[in-house]
Design a protein around this motif. Sequence first.
Motif, PDB file in Angstrom:
ATOM      1  N   TRP A   1      12.227  -8.262  -5.852  1.00 12.19           N
ATOM      2  CA  TRP A   1      12.176  -8.169  -4.162  1.00 12.19           C
ATOM      3  C   TRP A   1      10.912  -7.192  -3.784  1.00 12.19           C
ATOM      4  CZ3 TRP A   1      16.633  -6.964  -6.352  1.00 12.19           C
ATOM      5  CH2 TRP A   1      16.899  -5.624  -6.993  1.00 12.19           C
ATOM      6  N   GLN A   2      10.517  -6.433  -4.694  1.00 17.98           N
ATOM      7  CA  GLN A   2       9.559  -5.473  -4.465  1.00 17.98           C
ATOM      8  C   GLN A   2       8.191  -6.113  -4.293  1.00 17.98           C
ATOM      9  OE1 GLN A   2       9.796  -2.892  -8.049  1.00 17.98           O
ATOM     10  NE2 GLN A   2      11.366  -1.592  -6.856  1.00 17.98           N
ATOM     11  N   ARG A   3       7.970  -7.367  -4.519  1.00 23.49           N
ATOM     12  CA  ARG A   3       6.553  -8.066  -4.123  1.00 23.49           C
ATOM     13  C   ARG A   3       6.333  -8.307  -2.768  1.00 23.49           C
ATOM     14  NH1 ARG A   3      10.197 -12.222  -5.817  1.00 23.49           N
ATOM     15  NH2 ARG A   3      10.207 -14.079  -4.442  1.00 23.49           N
TER      16      ARG A   3
ATOM     17  N   GLN B   1       7.463  -5.551  -0.636  1.00 23.34           N
ATOM     18  CA  GLN B   1       7.562  -4.095  -0.365  1.00 23.34           C
ATOM     19  C   GLN B   1       6.378  -3.728   0.708  1.00 23.34           C
ATOM     20  OE1 GLN B   1       7.274  -1.553  -3.561  1.00 23.34           O
ATOM     21  NE2 GLN B   1       5.255  -1.581  -3.971  1.00 23.34           N
TER      22      GLN B   1
ATOM     23  N   ALA C   1       8.037  -1.802   3.818  1.00 23.23           N
ATOM     24  CA  ALA C   1       7.914  -0.483   3.316  1.00 23.23           C
ATOM     25  C   ALA C   1       7.775   0.424   4.700  1.00 23.23           C
ATOM     26  CB  ALA C   1       6.799  -0.007   2.470  1.00 23.23           C
TER      27      ALA C   1
ATOM     28  N   LEU D   1      14.058  -0.003  -3.914  1.00 18.25           N
ATOM     29  CA  LEU D   1      13.378  -0.723  -2.825  1.00 18.25           C
ATOM     30  C   LEU D   1      11.834  -0.633  -2.765  1.00 18.25           C
ATOM     31  CD1 LEU D   1      15.898  -0.364   0.212  1.00 18.25           C
ATOM     32  CD2 LEU D   1      15.566  -2.332  -1.431  1.00 18.25           C
ATOM     33  N   ILE D   2      11.300   0.521  -2.781  1.00 14.36           N
ATOM     34  CA  ILE D   2       9.821   0.846  -2.675  1.00 14.36           C
ATOM     35  C   ILE D   2       9.556   1.334  -4.127  1.00 14.36           C
ATOM     36  CG2 ILE D   2       8.041   1.969  -1.711  1.00 14.36           C
ATOM     37  CD1 ILE D   2       9.773   2.182   0.870  1.00 14.36           C
ATOM     38  N   ARG D   3       8.598   0.481  -4.698  1.00 12.04           N
ATOM     39  CA  ARG D   3       7.816   1.252  -5.956  1.00 12.04           C
ATOM     40  C   ARG D   3       6.597   1.731  -5.811  1.00 12.04           C
ATOM     41  NH1 ARG D   3       5.184  -2.228 -10.253  1.00 12.04           N
ATOM     42  NH2 ARG D   3       5.755  -1.164 -12.326  1.00 12.04           N
TER      43      ARG D   3
ATOM     44  N   ASN E   1       1.582  -2.582  -6.695  1.00 13.56           N
ATOM     45  CA  ASN E   1       2.612  -2.097  -7.442  1.00 13.56           C
ATOM     46  C   ASN E   1       3.816  -2.889  -7.131  1.00 13.56           C
ATOM     47  OD1 ASN E   1       1.275   0.046  -8.573  1.00 13.56           O
ATOM     48  ND2 ASN E   1       2.028   1.586  -6.818  1.00 13.56           N
ATOM     49  N   GLY E   2       3.908  -3.647  -6.198  1.00 11.55           N
ATOM     50  CA  GLY E   2       5.021  -4.612  -5.759  1.00 11.55           C
ATOM     51  C   GLY E   2       4.921  -5.854  -6.695  1.00 11.55           C
TER      52      GLY E   2
ATOM     53  N   HIS F   1      10.306  -2.814 -12.518  1.00 16.50           N
ATOM     54  CA  HIS F   1       9.983  -3.908 -11.333  1.00 16.50           C
ATOM     55  C   HIS F   1      11.139  -4.596 -11.064  1.00 16.50           C
ATOM     56  CE1 HIS F   1       8.172  -7.262  -9.509  1.00 16.50           C
ATOM     57  NE2 HIS F   1       7.361  -6.649  -8.948  1.00 16.50           N
ATOM     58  N   GLN F   2      11.391  -4.765  -9.476  1.00 16.84           N
ATOM     59  CA  GLN F   2      12.240  -5.593  -9.309  1.00 16.84           C
ATOM     60  C   GLN F   2      11.733  -6.714  -8.439  1.00 16.84           C
ATOM     61  OE1 GLN F   2      15.380  -5.205  -9.913  1.00 16.84           O
ATOM     62  NE2 GLN F   2      15.070  -3.011 -10.975  1.00 16.84           N
TER      63      GLN F   2
END
Length: 384
Positions: free
Chosen positions: A166-168, A170, A174, A154-156, A365-366, A163-164
């Motif tokens: 949905w993390q854009r 985050q 977060a 979930l959180i990167r 990072n997202g 990378h996932q």
Amino acid sequence: MLVLYHNPPYMKVKFITEPRSAFYATVRRRADAYFSQHNIAPYANAHMWGKIVFFLAGYLGLYALIMSNQFGGWAMLGMAMLMGAFAAFVGFNVSHDAIHGALSAKGWVNRLVSTSFYMIGANPYVWKITHNIVHHTYTNIPGHDEDIDVAPGLIRLDPTEGHQPWQRFQHLYAFPLYGLASLSWVFRKDYLKFFKKEIGSSHDNSRHPQQEYVNLFVYKALYYVAFIVLPLIVLDITWWQFIIGFVLMHLVEGLVLGLVFQLAHVVEGTTFPMPTDQGSITENWAAHQMQTTANFAPNSLMATFLCGGLNRQIEHHLFPKVCHVHYPALAMIVRQTAHEFDLPYIENQTFASALGSHYRLLKKNGTAMAMSDAEKQEAAVNFG
């Protein structure tokens, strides 16, 4: 000579001794000289013991007021949320120093005060392993420092991680997730870490003293009785009102805990060095700490008082066995020595600026894709 430094007791990842190996020896010598010249010990002083009394009294006092059943629902809710903040402050100002052995030269004093961790639903033995040994040794090293594995998938926080899509987002979700940290700690984290065979691919966690099995379950049970069973029996509230109060208390605690720890290692300028194929970090341990750790709001009296010196995380990582009340004096020594050895001294002058830096790093990072194998290898050799 005073033993002010951290000597990593167990590791698979190796830190090289050069370059800049003289930095640690120099900063330790100067810190020793400071304490000797001022004829003071690196442990708790009267001010520190006053802080311990204040935060423990505040935490226990709020619990007693709530359990007195003399207040309305809104007043108890407010006190529960304030109690969540005090739980975090007890962790920062009381338990943390004690578990590091920084309060007293007498081991039994540190062990006694360490039991305050049980009062906030956490286990000091597990924390000593995951924090004192693993985090302080392998700071920000992907796959080894589990403190950067916040809500995996979930959180990167680590740019080398996959990378996932949905993390854009985050940088938006977060912070609410940080609020769940305390609930996870009380009901999940300690059990999970205790029974893992290895912590962070670096520390053998397969053997524990028999007494620690007893401590884990007995003290968790006592916390559940004190904070779940007794309130439901004693307080004149409904079950759903209790759940709201209990959850909000932990959301406040979790958010405070999460923000303080993230602002110390996951801000712009800090690095996430990858070990080489041979398992080496191309820096010595002390230089590595300077590159992966940051201070925030160093001149804020409020931040220093509430955060237990964790706003001066650089000094804490170099001198974890020194009580945090001495960090301001050590900061001048560390900053000067770091500059002499061309090492970074990462600092955000305010809490807001550190928060903004963490937000921007989350956003970066997202959206950035994971490093390729070649880029990871390059980062392992040239992460500075």
